[in-house]
Design a protein around this motif. Structure first.
Motif, PDB file in Angstrom:
ATOM      1  N   SER A 145      27.361  28.296  48.335  1.00  0.00           N
ATOM      2  CA  SER A 145      28.426  27.389  48.805  1.00  0.00           C
ATOM      3  C   SER A 145      28.774  26.376  47.717  1.00  0.00           C
ATOM      4  O   SER A 145      29.957  26.065  47.499  1.00  0.00           O
ATOM      5  N   GLU A 146      27.754  25.873  47.033  1.00  0.00           N
ATOM      6  CA  GLU A 146      28.007  24.891  45.976  1.00  0.00           C
ATOM      7  C   GLU A 146      28.602  25.546  44.733  1.00  0.00           C
ATOM      8  O   GLU A 146      29.474  24.957  44.069  1.00  0.00           O
ATOM      9  N   ILE A 147      28.142  26.753  44.396  1.00  0.00           N
ATOM     10  CA  ILE A 147      28.749  27.466  43.262  1.00  0.00           C
ATOM     11  C   ILE A 147      30.226  27.725  43.554  1.00  0.00           C
ATOM     12  O   ILE A 147      31.088  27.533  42.682  1.00  0.00           O
ATOM     13  N   GLU A 148      30.531  28.132  44.783  1.00  0.00           N
ATOM     14  CA  GLU A 148      31.918  28.369  45.179  1.00  0.00           C
ATOM     15  C   GLU A 148      32.755  27.104  45.033  1.00  0.00           C
ATOM     16  O   GLU A 148      33.853  27.125  44.457  1.00  0.00           O
ATOM     17  N   ALA A 149      32.242  25.967  45.532  1.00  0.00           N
ATOM     18  CA  ALA A 149      32.984  24.701  45.453  1.00  0.00           C
ATOM     19  C   ALA A 149      33.200  24.291  44.004  1.00  0.00           C
ATOM     20  O   ALA A 149      34.295  23.836  43.623  1.00  0.00           O
ATOM     21  N   ALA A 150      32.155  24.427  43.187  1.00  0.00           N
ATOM     22  CA  ALA A 150      32.272  24.039  41.775  1.00  0.00           C
ATOM     23  C   ALA A 150      33.255  24.955  41.043  1.00  0.00           C
ATOM     24  O   ALA A 150      34.065  24.484  40.221  1.00  0.00           O
ATOM     25  N   TYR A 151      33.195  26.240  41.307  1.00  0.00           N
ATOM     26  CA  TYR A 151      34.109  27.201  40.667  1.00  0.00           C
ATOM     27  C   TYR A 151      35.568  26.840  40.968  1.00  0.00           C
ATOM     28  O   TYR A 151      36.412  26.772  40.065  1.00  0.00           O
ATOM     29  N   ASN A 152      35.862  26.607  42.242  1.00  0.00           N
ATOM     30  CA  ASN A 152      37.247  26.323  42.627  1.00  0.00           C
ATOM     31  C   ASN A 152      37.723  24.977  42.099  1.00  0.00           C
ATOM     32  O   ASN A 152      38.905  24.814  41.773  1.00  0.00           O
ATOM     33  N   ALA A 153      36.816  23.994  42.006  1.00  0.00           N
ATOM     34  CA  ALA A 153      37.193  22.700  41.438  1.00  0.00           C
ATOM     35  C   ALA A 153      37.516  22.837  39.954  1.00  0.00           C
ATOM     36  O   ALA A 153      38.507  22.267  39.459  1.00  0.00           O
ATOM     37  N   ILE A 154      36.685  23.598  39.223  1.00  0.00           N
ATOM     38  CA  ILE A 154      36.936  23.800  37.793  1.00  0.00           C
ATOM     39  C   ILE A 154      38.222  24.586  37.589  1.00  0.00           C
ATOM     40  O   ILE A 154      39.037  24.262  36.712  1.00  0.00           O
ATOM     41  N   LEU A 155      38.422  25.611  38.400  1.00  0.00           N
ATOM     42  CA  LEU A 155      39.620  26.444  38.285  1.00  0.00           C
ATOM     43  C   LEU A 155      40.882  25.624  38.524  1.00  0.00           C
ATOM     44  O   LEU A 155      41.905  25.814  37.846  1.00  0.00           O
ATOM     45  N   ALA A 156      40.802  24.690  39.475  1.00  0.00           N
ATOM     46  CA  ALA A 156      41.965  23.861  39.809  1.00  0.00           C
ATOM     47  C   ALA A 156      42.046  22.596  38.963  1.00  0.00           C
ATOM     48  O   ALA A 156      42.985  21.807  39.130  1.00  0.00           O
ATOM     49  N   ASN A 157      41.049  22.391  38.090  1.00  0.00           N
ATOM     50  CA  ASN A 157      41.002  21.215  37.230  1.00  0.00           C
ATOM     51  C   ASN A 157      41.025  19.916  38.038  1.00  0.00           C
ATOM     52  O   ASN A 157      41.757  18.976  37.750  1.00  0.00           O
ATOM     53  N   VAL A 158      40.175  19.888  39.075  1.00  0.00           N
ATOM     54  CA  VAL A 158      40.049  18.688  39.906  1.00  0.00           C
ATOM     55  C   VAL A 158      38.583  18.267  39.939  1.00  0.00           C
ATOM     56  O   VAL A 158      37.682  19.022  39.564  1.00  0.00           O
ATOM     57  N   GLN A 159      38.347  17.047  40.376  1.00  0.00           N
ATOM     58  CA  GLN A 159      36.992  16.522  40.449  1.00  0.00           C
ATOM     59  C   GLN A 159      36.186  17.265  41.520  1.00  0.00           C
ATOM     60  O   GLN A 159      36.650  17.459  42.650  1.00  0.00           O
ATOM     61  N   LEU A 160      34.978  17.663  41.150  1.00  0.00           N
ATOM     62  CA  LEU A 160      34.103  18.311  42.117  1.00  0.00           C
ATOM     63  C   LEU A 160      33.550  17.273  43.077  1.00  0.00           C
ATOM     64  O   LEU A 160      32.968  16.276  42.665  1.00  0.00           O
ATOM     65  N   GLU A 161      33.737  17.503  44.373  1.00  0.00           N
ATOM     66  CA  GLU A 161      33.242  16.579  45.387  1.00  0.00           C
ATOM     67  C   GLU A 161      32.257  17.318  46.291  1.00  0.00           C
ATOM     68  O   GLU A 161      32.644  18.176  47.070  1.00  0.00           O
ATOM     69  N   LEU A 162      30.995  16.974  46.141  1.00  0.00           N
ATOM     70  CA  LEU A 162      29.946  17.543  46.969  1.00  0.00           C
ATOM     71  C   LEU A 162      29.133  16.416  47.587  1.00  0.00           C
ATOM     72  O   LEU A 162      29.110  15.294  47.066  1.00  0.00           O
ATOM     73  N   HIS A 163      28.471  16.709  48.688  1.00  0.00           N
ATOM     74  CA  HIS A 163      27.643  15.729  49.375  1.00  0.00           C
ATOM     75  C   HIS A 163      26.529  15.243  48.450  1.00  0.00           C
ATOM     76  O   HIS A 163      26.110  15.946  47.515  1.00  0.00           O
ATOM     77  N   ASP A 164      26.051  14.051  48.690  1.00  0.00           N
ATOM     78  CA  ASP A 164      24.903  13.544  47.943  1.00  0.00           C
ATOM     79  C   ASP A 164      23.642  14.306  48.343  1.00  0.00           C
ATOM     80  O   ASP A 164      23.532  14.828  49.456  1.00  0.00           O
ATOM     81  N   ILE A 165      22.690  14.355  47.438  1.00  0.00           N
ATOM     82  CA  ILE A 165      21.385  14.924  47.718  1.00  0.00           C
ATOM     83  C   ILE A 165      20.412  13.755  47.836  1.00  0.00           C
ATOM     84  O   ILE A 165      20.026  13.161  46.832  1.00  0.00           O
ATOM     85  N   PRO A 166      20.016  13.372  49.051  1.00  0.00           N
ATOM     86  CA  PRO A 166      19.166  12.185  49.222  1.00  0.00           C
ATOM     87  C   PRO A 166      17.836  12.278  48.485  1.00  0.00           C
ATOM     88  O   PRO A 166      17.337  11.282  47.961  1.00  0.00           O
ATOM     89  N   ALA A 167      17.246  13.478  48.450  1.00  0.00           N
ATOM     90  CA  ALA A 167      15.924  13.635  47.844  1.00  0.00           C
ATOM     91  C   ALA A 167      15.866  14.934  47.058  1.00  0.00           C
ATOM     92  O   ALA A 167      16.409  15.954  47.482  1.00  0.00           O
ATOM     93  N   GLN A 168      15.211  14.883  45.902  1.00  0.00           N
ATOM     94  CA  GLN A 168      14.985  16.079  45.115  1.00  0.00           C
ATOM     95  C   GLN A 168      13.636  16.692  45.500  1.00  0.00           C
ATOM     96  O   GLN A 168      12.822  16.089  46.198  1.00  0.00           O
ATOM     97  N   TYR A 169      13.393  17.898  45.015  1.00  0.00           N
ATOM     98  CA  TYR A 169      12.241  18.659  45.475  1.00  0.00           C
ATOM     99  C   TYR A 169      10.918  17.966  45.165  1.00  0.00           C
ATOM    100  O   TYR A 169       9.988  17.991  45.982  1.00  0.00           O
ATOM    101  N   GLN A 170      10.799  17.327  43.999  1.00  0.00           N
ATOM    102  CA  GLN A 170       9.520  16.694  43.655  1.00  0.00           C
ATOM    103  C   GLN A 170       9.243  15.469  44.529  1.00  0.00           C
ATOM    104  O   GLN A 170       8.081  15.079  44.696  1.00  0.00           O
TER     105      GLN A 170
END
Length: 469
Positions: free
Chosen positions: A172-197
């Protein structure tokens, strides 16, 4: 179930710490530790790989896809984490973001008659990929161009960075990033509150504290007296290399509708019904009436880790006490499952250690058979005008004597049939024995549905076939 709050619920005025409150640690999660320990038993194996193909119809820009994957890798530290064995155990290292490269194989000049065989050869070779968890990257993607507007991506990755839920999030995130880059717009994704470590630090704090003590006390009592060695073969050969025979069977929509009706009549889920039938078959063939069957359960109990890509799934033992009839066994299994799920986040590796069970090559501790439902959301993909569909694959391995993964019908995925993926240990089963076992399960499932007095007569849609990968 909010496991994170359990340890502090009784302390007035003390708020439970969120996963995002913890600093990163260089330790590994219990989930990863179990995999790394098994890797030591079976070096250079592919049993702990995940693999999928993504069929894409339409134009695909490989350079844009590489940028999109690189952006997701930068967001999720787990996708660039490696694991090494230090003097005090396994140590995680977060590597810097990097530019991901997609291998490209062009089959456009291959004749239409030969292109499918050529792809199968490429897929077979890629599924032989093995990883060294101490060296990045721990996942690969190969783009095979079948025709001008027809692509197939082959994804292979190691399970220390992945669980079933993560697959949908990743693409889902690869899809969103691909389409944002293709359209030359800012990628907008939800924040990640915590990383795995941070999750690792939180998990170890929970398990090593009061909650963990209570949970281990439960598991000791729950498992006491159960048979930990149940084999479908009278003589178990020494050793194993995790090689497996893979079979897919399918239940058509009419069969699954009858199955669902029978489950509703007994006030259980389709999962409990199928799990119980599998357990009955194992019990009948081994003569055991009190044993454990493993099942994979998501341990994403905290809101902070919901958006996070990483290995969070846990495999827990469900104690099976078989009763005389189908309905009685269903009730017994459901009651036992509800008990086990209360402490589903206690890692199997910790149970093995605290129960003083000696791990030996060729036999999984506590349970040798595993039965799971895999119903995580797998998205339909759009890359610009191109459409993509994800297909999970098997790689001719088995982590257990018999490992079963059921993918139920899904309105979201627009799939009406139920897929049952079987993995049989090649040390214990030949192709005929594996096929016979899968057919016996389907027959017993039909018998149980009829015993529960469901009026519709189910029909198996096709004979089980050994998968040639």
């Amino acid at each position: 179930m909010n496991v994170g709050a359990t340890a502090t619920q009784g302390l007035i005025g003390v708020a439970p710490r969120r996963v995002s409150d913890y600093p990163r640690t260089n330790r590994v999660s219990y989930n990863q530790e179990q995999i790394c320990l098994l890797e030591a038993f079976y070096p250079n194996n592919k049993a702990y790989n995940f693999q999928a193909t993504i069929e894409i119809e339409g134009a695909l820009e490989l350079s844009v896809l590489e940028q999109a994957i690189s952006a997701v890798i930068a967001r999720h530290e787990m996708l660039r984490t490696t694991i090494e064995l230090g003097t005090e155990g396994f140590v995680a290292k977060i590597n810097a973001p990097y530019a991901f490269e997609v291998a490209h194989i062009d089959l456009r000049d291959t004749t239409p008659e030969a292109v499918e065989a050529a792809f199968e050869g490429i897929l077979k070779a890629r599924l032989e990929t093995t990883f060294d968890v101490s060296r990045p990257p721990l996942f690969t993607i190969t783009a095979v161009q079948m025709a001008e507007a027809n692509w197939r991506l082959i994804q292979v990755e190691h399970h220390v960075i992945h669980d079933g839920w993560s697959l949908g999030r990743l693409w889902s995130e690869i899809e969103a990033a691909y389409n944002a880059i293709l359209a030359n717009v800012q990628l907008e994704l939800h924040d990640i509150p915590a990383q795995y470590q941070q999750f690792v630090a939180w998990q170890r704090d929970q398990i090593e504290g009061d909650y963990g003590k209570a949970a281990l006390a439960f598991w000791h009592g729950y498992l006491d007296g159960s048979d930990f060695e149940v084999s479908l073969r009278a003589e178990r050969p020494e050793g194993s290399n995790l090689a497996g025979l893979n079979i897919d069977t399918y239940l058509d929509a009419a069969f699954y509708k009858s199955l669902s009706a029978a489950a509703r009549k007994c006030a259980v889920s389709e999962y409990v019904l199928m799990f119980s039938v599998f357990s009955r078959l194992v019990g009948d063939l081994t003569g055991s009436q009190d044993f454990c069957v493993g099942t994979a359960v998501s341990a994403r109990s905290e809101q902070d880790i919901d958006p996070m890509i990483g290995m969070v799934v846990n495999t827990v033992p469900v104690r099976v006490l078989l009763e005389a009839g189908a309905t009685e066994t269903l009730r017994s299994v459901q009651k036992s499952f509800f008990k086990a799920i209360r402490y589903h986040d206690v890692p199997l590796s910790l149970l093995v250690r605290t129960l003083n069970i000696r791990q030996k090559k060729g036999s999984n501790p506590i349970f040798q058979h595993c039965f799971s439902f895999h119903d995580s959301t797998v998205p339909k993909l759009r890359f610009g005008e191109a459409a993509g569909v994800i297909h999970e694959r098997q790689n001719r391995t088995s982590k257990f004597d018999v490992n079963v993964v059921v993918t139920p019908p899904s309105k979201i995925r627009k799939v009406a049939e139920c897929r049952i993926s079987w993995q049989f240990s090649e040390t214990l089963f030949d192709a005929n024995q594996a096929r016979t076992f899968a057919e016996a399960f389907c027959a017993l499932l039909s018998d149980w549905i009829n015993e529960i007095a469901c009026p519709a007569q189910p029909v198996i849609s096709q004979e089980p076939q050994v998968a040639h990968l």
